[in-house]
Design an enzyme around this catalytic site. Sequence first.
Site, PDB file in Angstrom:
ATOM      1  N   LYS A  22     -15.770  16.255  89.584  1.00 45.96           N
ATOM      2  CA  LYS A  22     -15.051  16.182  91.122  1.00 45.96           C
ATOM      3  C   LYS A  22     -14.180  16.809  91.267  1.00 45.96           C
ATOM      4  CE  LYS A  22     -15.084  12.828  93.932  1.00 45.96           C
ATOM      5  NZ  LYS A  22     -14.123  13.417  95.440  1.00 45.96           N
ATOM      6  N   ASN A  23     -13.018  15.257  90.827  1.00 42.36           N
ATOM      7  CA  ASN A  23     -11.918  15.692  91.348  1.00 42.36           C
ATOM      8  C   ASN A  23     -10.608  15.550  89.995  1.00 42.36           C
ATOM      9  OD1 ASN A  23     -12.271  13.331  92.682  1.00 42.36           O
ATOM     10  ND2 ASN A  23     -11.585  11.460  91.077  1.00 42.36           N
ATOM     11  N   CYS A 118     -11.844   8.943 101.457  1.00 39.78           N
ATOM     12  CA  CYS A 118     -12.747   7.627 102.038  1.00 39.78           C
ATOM     13  C   CYS A 118     -11.480   6.678 102.403  1.00 39.78           C
ATOM     14  CB  CYS A 118     -12.152   6.969 101.209  1.00 39.78           C
ATOM     15  SG  CYS A 118     -14.173   8.289  99.869  1.00 39.78           S
ATOM     16  N   ARG A 123      -3.629   4.943 101.443  1.00 34.97           N
ATOM     17  CA  ARG A 123      -3.354   6.083 101.350  1.00 34.97           C
ATOM     18  C   ARG A 123      -2.153   7.020 102.248  1.00 34.97           C
ATOM     19  NH1 ARG A 123      -8.856   7.748  99.107  1.00 34.97           N
ATOM     20  NH2 ARG A 123      -8.249   8.569  97.227  1.00 34.97           N
ATOM     21  N   ASP A 308     -12.440   3.706  90.514  1.00 36.76           N
ATOM     22  CA  ASP A 308     -13.486   4.690  90.596  1.00 36.76           C
ATOM     23  C   ASP A 308     -14.552   4.246  89.669  1.00 36.76           C
ATOM     24  OD1 ASP A 308     -12.044   6.086  91.500  1.00 36.76           O
ATOM     25  OD2 ASP A 308     -12.259   8.173  91.275  1.00 36.76           O
ATOM     26  N   ARG A 400     -20.686  13.435  98.848  1.00 37.30           N
ATOM     27  CA  ARG A 400     -19.117  13.857  98.053  1.00 37.30           C
ATOM     28  C   ARG A 400     -19.635  14.017  96.682  1.00 37.30           C
ATOM     29  NH1 ARG A 400     -15.107  10.517 101.254  1.00 37.30           N
ATOM     30  NH2 ARG A 400     -13.815  12.009  99.348  1.00 37.30           N
TER      31      ARG A 400
HETATM   32  C1  UD1 Z   1      -7.278  10.650  92.815  1.00 38.26           C
HETATM   33  C2  UD1 Z   1      -8.591   9.792  93.070  1.00 38.26           C
HETATM   34  C3  UD1 Z   1      -9.557   8.881  93.603  1.00 38.26           C
HETATM   35  C4  UD1 Z   1      -8.891   8.420  92.554  1.00 38.26           C
HETATM   36  C5  UD1 Z   1      -7.565   7.462  92.413  1.00 38.26           C
HETATM   37  C6  UD1 Z   1      -6.928   6.498  91.702  1.00 38.26           C
HETATM   38  C7  UD1 Z   1      -8.731  12.782  93.305  1.00 38.26           C
HETATM   39  C8  UD1 Z   1      -9.558  13.804  94.124  1.00 38.26           C
HETATM   40  N1  UD1 Z   1      -8.814  11.136  94.417  1.00 38.26           N
HETATM   41  O1  UD1 Z   1      -6.905   9.746  94.390  1.00 38.26           O
HETATM   42  O2  UD1 Z   1     -10.989   9.608  93.442  1.00 38.26           O
HETATM   43  O3  UD1 Z   1      -9.359   7.071  92.878  1.00 38.26           O
HETATM   44  O4  UD1 Z   1      -6.714   9.025  91.634  1.00 38.26           O
HETATM   45  O5  UD1 Z   1      -7.460   7.122  90.276  1.00 38.26           O
HETATM   46  O6  UD1 Z   1      -8.782  12.967  92.592  1.00 38.26           O
HETATM   47  N2  UD1 Z   1      -0.519   6.234  96.588  1.00 38.26           N
HETATM   48  C9  UD1 Z   1       0.990   6.323  97.975  1.00 38.26           C
HETATM   49  N3  UD1 Z   1       1.852   7.611  98.154  1.00 38.26           N
HETATM   50  C10 UD1 Z   1       1.177   8.975  97.737  1.00 38.26           C
HETATM   51  C11 UD1 Z   1       0.217   8.759  97.558  1.00 38.26           C
HETATM   52  C12 UD1 Z   1      -0.713   7.447  96.236  1.00 38.26           C
HETATM   53  O7  UD1 Z   1       0.899   5.357  98.231  1.00 38.26           O
HETATM   54  O8  UD1 Z   1       2.317   9.408  97.804  1.00 38.26           O
HETATM   55  C13 UD1 Z   1      -0.839   4.900  97.237  1.00 38.26           C
HETATM   56  C14 UD1 Z   1      -2.297   5.013  96.729  1.00 38.26           C
HETATM   57  O9  UD1 Z   1      -2.213   4.779  98.492  1.00 38.26           O
HETATM   58  C15 UD1 Z   1      -2.768   4.282  95.917  1.00 38.26           C
HETATM   59  C16 UD1 Z   1      -2.120   4.633  94.535  1.00 38.26           C
HETATM   60  O10 UD1 Z   1      -1.189   5.582  95.192  1.00 38.26           O
HETATM   61  O11 UD1 Z   1      -2.946   3.061  96.382  1.00 38.26           O
HETATM   62  C17 UD1 Z   1      -2.908   5.559  93.532  1.00 38.26           C
HETATM   63  O12 UD1 Z   1      -3.208   6.868  94.311  1.00 38.26           O
HETATM   64  P1  UD1 Z   1      -3.408   8.214  94.060  1.00 38.26           P
HETATM   65  O13 UD1 Z   1      -3.037   8.064  92.321  1.00 38.26           O
HETATM   66  O14 UD1 Z   1      -2.418   8.605  94.686  1.00 38.26           O
HETATM   67  O15 UD1 Z   1      -5.665   8.514  93.772  1.00 38.26           O
HETATM   68  P2  UD1 Z   1      -6.230   9.660  94.501  1.00 38.26           P
HETATM   69  O16 UD1 Z   1      -4.508  11.370  93.841  1.00 38.26           O
HETATM   70  O17 UD1 Z   1      -5.557   9.957  95.652  1.00 38.26           O
END
Ligand code: UD1
Length: 421
Positions: A22-23, A118, A123, A308, A400
């Site tokens: 999915k991701n 979620c 985030r 995850d 999802r």
């Molecule tokens: C992706 C995955 C999700 C997984 C996560 C971590 C997808 C669609 N989703 O989510 O399933 O749980 O990676 O492996 O691929 N953060 C910030 N600022 C930002 C971006 C992130 O503070 O601009 C923080 C987030 O709140 C979190 C951490 O960084 O605490 C890691 O998040 P991130 O790796 O960005 O996760 P996603 O890409 O949203």
Amino acid sequence: MDKIVVTGNGPLNGQIPIAGAKNACLTLMPATLLSEEPLTLTNAPRLSDIKTMSELLASLGAEVSSLQDGQVLAMSSHDIHNHKADYDIVRKMRASILVLGPMLARDGHAVVSLPGGCAIGARPVDLHLKALEAMGAELELRDGYVHAKATGGLKGAVHEFPFVSVGATENALMAATLAKGTTVLKTAAREPEIVDLAECLIKMGAQIEGHGTSEITIQGVDRLNGATHPVVTDRIELGTYMLAPVITGGEVECLGGTRALVGAFCDKLEEAGVAIEETDKGLKVRRAGDLVKAVNVTTEPFPGFPTDLQAQMMALLCTADGTSVLEEKIFENRFMHAPELIRMGAEIDVQGGLATVTGVKRLKGAPVMATDLRASVSLILAGLAAEGETVVSRVYHLDRGYERVEEKLGACGAKIERLPE
Ligand code: UD1
């Protein structure tokens, strides 16, 4: 809204085919915006999040056709006439922010709603925005939207992320393929989904090196061409189904799985007393003894233990021999499954980012509620091993991220059915 009813029915045995990730698919799909030629994805998973991304791309003017029962996505972005990703679609899924980088790189302007997704913590998307700013984008946050411009196009830059973000790495990587000059992304995410995206972009003509390491170098090109690319195996679905025989005491072969996708997870399972065999078809898993041993788990970016899979691992450790400590280091609010597991008789104490789980002999079925995607499947796993009936409501979260759960587990002997609520 449907609910899922699971009745503990003894060991699970058989084979489970693992779908495309999915991701990975959610980041490969927006890559279509980078080219006027068609991008075709094979091995796509059949999930509601994929439909949401299709809807979003279509709203921008892309053509998205779902072929072969949803396993092939044929996309074409020759006519992108709308550059606004609307709140109504974006709020359903955080990954929608991934259209920002590609649209901006292609046409020099984009307006994207700030995302939902979620409820597992704050985030924000600041890391995505800072990386694009480093490439010369001018950004303004107004009325819940990011208004982005890059007059004269994006420019290559050396950018270091303050910490690892999968999504921000993906957005910046896609944007950099069409930026003028060289971009170096430091403290980049190393997840298999990033490698898959980079490999697809390279097929489209992008010049990328270092993907899979924490420093990715991208030499911008003038245009990208079309490509056909198979989506990498879903390592989270793989890890989830690897737990099914462990929790019930059977033996299941997860087809298409490789140890490289779930190395840290396999190490933990082996420490807990699980036997894992890499076969020519996938990973064969069984619990070596009557009980698994308690283990401590800390979630980390890849190649560490994935956040995850934390909820599913907690479901297993609820009946382990001894006390386990799970530390969640990626998201600050990701133990919402704990109170639901406690309703099933688990002994869990949550203090901030730490959950202490003391194994009990057996969980008991109960009505429980899915609070997010991975939490929902952890409750199904718990239900497979529990005594009596577990009713999981709010399963739209599950849909999802997991295709045909009832079919896949049912084929291995699980008593599981979906009913209207
Ligand atoms: C992706 C995955 C999700 C997984 C996560 C971590 C997808 C669609 N989703 O989510 O399933 O749980 O990676 O492996 O691929 N953060 C910030 N600022 C930002 C971006 C992130 O503070 O601009 C923080 C987030 O709140 C979190 C951490 O960084 O605490 C890691 O998040 P991130 O790796 O960005 O996760 P996603 O890409 O949203």
